[in-house]
Write a protein that holds these residues in place. Structure first.
Motif, PDB file in Angstrom:
ATOM      1  N   MET A  57       0.834  -1.199   0.000  1.00 22.10           N
ATOM      2  CA  MET A  57       0.000   0.000   0.000  1.00 22.10           C
ATOM      3  C   MET A  57       0.874   1.257   0.000  1.00 22.10           C
ATOM      4  SD  MET A  57      -3.337   0.673   0.084  1.00 22.10           S
ATOM      5  CE  MET A  57      -4.521   1.904   0.629  1.00 22.10           C
ATOM      6  N   GLN A  58       1.916   1.244   0.809  1.00 25.63           N
ATOM      7  CA  GLN A  58       2.805   2.408   0.843  1.00 25.63           C
ATOM      8  C   GLN A  58       3.472   2.626  -0.519  1.00 25.63           C
ATOM      9  OE1 GLN A  58       6.680   2.747   3.280  1.00 25.63           O
ATOM     10  NE2 GLN A  58       5.300   4.170   4.301  1.00 25.63           N
ATOM     11  N   TYR A  59       3.849   1.541  -1.154  1.00 27.59           N
ATOM     12  CA  TYR A  59       4.466   1.624  -2.491  1.00 27.59           C
ATOM     13  C   TYR A  59       3.513   2.308  -3.477  1.00 27.59           C
ATOM     14  CZ  TYR A  59       6.603   0.130  -6.888  1.00 27.59           C
ATOM     15  OH  TYR A  59       7.173   0.110  -8.143  1.00 27.59           O
ATOM     16  N   LEU A  60       2.247   1.858  -3.480  1.00 19.82           N
ATOM     17  CA  LEU A  60       1.279   2.415  -4.430  1.00 19.82           C
ATOM     18  C   LEU A  60       0.901   3.854  -4.083  1.00 19.82           C
ATOM     19  CD1 LEU A  60      -1.074  -0.673  -4.950  1.00 19.82           C
ATOM     20  CD2 LEU A  60       0.676   0.198  -6.512  1.00 19.82           C
ATOM     21  N   LEU A  61       0.654   4.122  -2.787  1.00 14.65           N
ATOM     22  CA  LEU A  61       0.296   5.488  -2.382  1.00 14.65           C
ATOM     23  C   LEU A  61       1.429   6.465  -2.682  1.00 14.65           C
ATOM     24  CD1 LEU A  61      -1.444   4.856   1.083  1.00 14.65           C
ATOM     25  CD2 LEU A  61      -2.552   5.402  -1.099  1.00 14.65           C
ATOM     26  N   SER A  62       2.660   6.029  -2.514  1.00 20.42           N
ATOM     27  CA  SER A  62       3.821   6.902  -2.751  1.00 20.42           C
ATOM     28  C   SER A  62       3.978   7.241  -4.232  1.00 20.42           C
ATOM     29  CB  SER A  62       5.103   6.243  -2.232  1.00 20.42           C
ATOM     30  OG  SER A  62       5.029   6.047  -0.829  1.00 20.42           O
ATOM     31  N   ARG A  63       3.324   6.461  -5.078  1.00 19.37           N
ATOM     32  CA  ARG A  63       3.378   6.713  -6.519  1.00 19.37           C
ATOM     33  C   ARG A  63       2.080   7.293  -7.058  1.00 19.37           C
ATOM     34  NH1 ARG A  63       6.873   3.638  -4.709  1.00 19.37           N
ATOM     35  NH2 ARG A  63       8.904   3.304  -5.686  1.00 19.37           N
ATOM     36  N   GLY A  64       1.238   7.749  -6.148  1.00 19.44           N
ATOM     37  CA  GLY A  64       0.061   8.492  -6.553  1.00 19.44           C
ATOM     38  C   GLY A  64      -1.174   7.677  -6.863  1.00 19.44           C
ATOM     39  N   TYR A  65      -1.157   6.396  -6.562  1.00 24.40           N
ATOM     40  CA  TYR A  65      -2.347   5.576  -6.815  1.00 24.40           C
ATOM     41  C   TYR A  65      -3.435   5.889  -5.782  1.00 24.40           C
ATOM     42  CZ  TYR A  65       0.228   2.767 -10.206  1.00 24.40           C
ATOM     43  OH  TYR A  65       0.945   2.360 -11.314  1.00 24.40           O
ATOM     44  N   ALA A  66      -4.678   5.751  -6.184  1.00 26.18           N
ATOM     45  CA  ALA A  66      -5.808   6.062  -5.306  1.00 26.18           C
ATOM     46  C   ALA A  66      -5.894   5.054  -4.160  1.00 26.18           C
ATOM     47  CB  ALA A  66      -7.109   6.050  -6.101  1.00 26.18           C
ATOM     48  N   GLU A  67      -6.275   5.566  -2.989  1.00 29.46           N
ATOM     49  CA  GLU A  67      -6.300   4.724  -1.782  1.00 29.46           C
ATOM     50  C   GLU A  67      -7.317   3.585  -1.892  1.00 29.46           C
ATOM     51  OE1 GLU A  67      -7.163   5.111   3.033  1.00 29.46           O
ATOM     52  OE2 GLU A  67      -7.153   6.896   1.767  1.00 29.46           O
ATOM     53  N   LYS A  68      -8.514   3.895  -2.328  1.00 29.29           N
ATOM     54  CA  LYS A  68      -9.575   2.879  -2.378  1.00 29.29           C
ATOM     55  C   LYS A  68      -9.237   1.772  -3.367  1.00 29.29           C
ATOM     56  CE  LYS A  68     -14.616   2.467  -2.597  1.00 29.29           C
ATOM     57  NZ  LYS A  68     -14.708   1.333  -3.520  1.00 29.29           N
ATOM     58  N   ALA A  69      -8.837   2.149  -4.569  1.00 28.26           N
ATOM     59  CA  ALA A  69      -8.503   1.154  -5.589  1.00 28.26           C
ATOM     60  C   ALA A  69      -7.302   0.316  -5.165  1.00 28.26           C
ATOM     61  CB  ALA A  69      -8.219   1.844  -6.921  1.00 28.26           C
ATOM     62  N   SER A  70      -6.325   0.956  -4.528  1.00 32.22           N
ATOM     63  CA  SER A  70      -5.126   0.243  -4.079  1.00 32.22           C
ATOM     64  C   SER A  70      -5.468  -0.775  -2.997  1.00 32.22           C
ATOM     65  CB  SER A  70      -4.089   1.236  -3.545  1.00 32.22           C
ATOM     66  OG  SER A  70      -3.677   2.132  -4.554  1.00 32.22           O
ATOM     67  N   SER A  71      -6.310  -0.377  -2.041  1.00 28.87           N
ATOM     68  CA  SER A  71      -6.658  -1.286  -0.956  1.00 28.87           C
ATOM     69  C   SER A  71      -7.463  -2.478  -1.472  1.00 28.87           C
ATOM     70  CB  SER A  71      -7.432  -0.553   0.141  1.00 28.87           C
ATOM     71  OG  SER A  71      -8.662  -0.055  -0.333  1.00 28.87           O
ATOM     72  N   GLU A  72      -8.322  -2.251  -2.474  1.00 25.71           N
ATOM     73  CA  GLU A  72      -9.081  -3.351  -3.062  1.00 25.71           C
ATOM     74  C   GLU A  72      -8.164  -4.322  -3.803  1.00 25.71           C
ATOM     75  OE1 GLU A  72     -12.017  -1.464  -5.469  1.00 25.71           O
ATOM     76  OE2 GLU A  72     -13.287  -0.914  -3.757  1.00 25.71           O
ATOM     77  N   LEU A  73      -7.225  -3.780  -4.555  1.00 28.44           N
ATOM     78  CA  LEU A  73      -6.262  -4.609  -5.299  1.00 28.44           C
ATOM     79  C   LEU A  73      -5.436  -5.475  -4.345  1.00 28.44           C
ATOM     80  CD1 LEU A  73      -4.804  -5.215  -8.046  1.00 28.44           C
ATOM     81  CD2 LEU A  73      -3.244  -3.343  -7.456  1.00 28.44           C
ATOM     82  N   ILE A  74      -4.934  -4.849  -3.300  1.00 29.81           N
ATOM     83  CA  ILE A  74      -4.080  -5.566  -2.336  1.00 29.81           C
ATOM     84  C   ILE A  74      -4.911  -6.561  -1.529  1.00 29.81           C
ATOM     85  CG2 ILE A  74      -2.634  -5.252  -0.280  1.00 29.81           C
ATOM     86  CD1 ILE A  74      -1.891  -2.469  -1.561  1.00 29.81           C
ATOM     87  N   GLY A  75      -6.120  -6.171  -1.169  1.00 29.57           N
ATOM     88  CA  GLY A  75      -6.996  -7.087  -0.446  1.00 29.57           C
ATOM     89  C   GLY A  75      -7.263  -8.351  -1.239  1.00 29.57           C
ATOM     90  N   ASN A  76      -7.487  -8.186  -2.542  1.00 28.39           N
ATOM     91  CA  ASN A  76      -7.700  -9.352  -3.406  1.00 28.39           C
ATOM     92  C   ASN A  76      -6.440 -10.194  -3.526  1.00 28.39           C
ATOM     93  OD1 ASN A  76     -10.373  -8.705  -3.948  1.00 28.39           O
ATOM     94  ND2 ASN A  76      -9.870  -7.467  -5.753  1.00 28.39           N
TER      95      ASN A  76
END
Length: 237
Positions: free
Chosen positions: A32-51
């Motif tokens: 999550m930190q990797y994706l957030l640090s590169r500007g990815y949206a929080e909701k979409a990132s958490s869903e992707l990682i959760g899956n």
């Protein structure tokens, strides 16, 4: 307001009680930190990682609340104050955020330490605040902090639209009057914005407040370390 505990949900031990599960959550926070640090949206990132890690809803809630970008962590840390910075200061406290967190901690619910060093729980207000068995003890812990920090004044801020906010205001004011404490309690329609705009020093674990407040203090970390509290802690740093 009903007397009860703010403890674990049924199934929380299965979701959080084993090294296998906590290891997955730590990996989720890293991703999550990797994706957030590169500007990815929080909701979409958490869903992707959760899956990816096949996580349940409460596990996703836990790692999402514990996650932040590298820039957010650095910015929050740059505004974090020490206990010695608080002497003779007026401090604003995010009422429901801190009260429910302390109630959860004292109920032995799972508490999560996130990337920014803040502690968070999985409870929520959901429109109505219900007093629990640990409410009084939680107020006493805040009093202990008030004394040790040698604050000039403590101002509790609660959500006015939340049912029973007026009742918890009265409980806190009666406690403060009985102990002759310089406390105030205010009800606000938008407490997050109020804290960000008005508090020179805020106490909260809410991510938006930490990003927008001028300065903040990690009350729960202080109490855990100072009083050597027993905590059902999961560190997701």
């Amino acid at each position: 307001m009903n007397n009860r505990n703010r403890g674990k949900n049924t199934g929380d031990d299965e979701l959080f009680g084993s090294p296998k599960q906590t290891d997955k959550l730590k990996l989720a926070v890293q991703d999550m930190q990797y994706l957030l640090s590169r500007g990815y949206a929080e909701k979409a990132s958490s869903e992707l990682i959760g899956n990816r890690y096949r996580l349940k809803t409460r596990q996703i809630q836990a790692f999402r609340s514990a996650s932040a970008s590298v820039a957010q962590v650095e910015y929050r840390k740059s505004k974090q104050l020490l206990i010695t910075d608080l002497k003779d200061q007026t401090v604003y406290l995010d009422g429901f955020n801190i009260l429910i967190l302390l109630e959860s901690l004292l109920s032995e619910a799972y508490i999560f330490e996130g990337s920014d060093g803040c502690y968070r729980d999985l409870s929520g207000v959901h429109g109505t605040y219900k007093r629990v068995n640990q409410t009084q003890q939680s107020i006493e812990w805040v009093d202990l902090f008030f004394q040790k920090a040698q604050l000039q004044k403590l101002i509790w801020i609660f959500d006015k639209p939340v049912s029973n906010s007026g009742r918890i205001k009265q409980i806190i004011l009666e406690y403060a009057q009985g102990k002759n404490l310089n406390w105030e309690v205010e009800l606000e329609y938008n407490p997050d914005r109020f804290l960000a705009e008005n508090a020179f020093i805020a106490i909260s674990s809410d991510a938006w407040i930490l990003d927008n407040a001028k300065n903040w203090f990690n009350l729960v970390e202080f109490l855990i370390e100072e009083e050597k509290l027993h905590v059902n802690l999961i560190t997701l740093l």
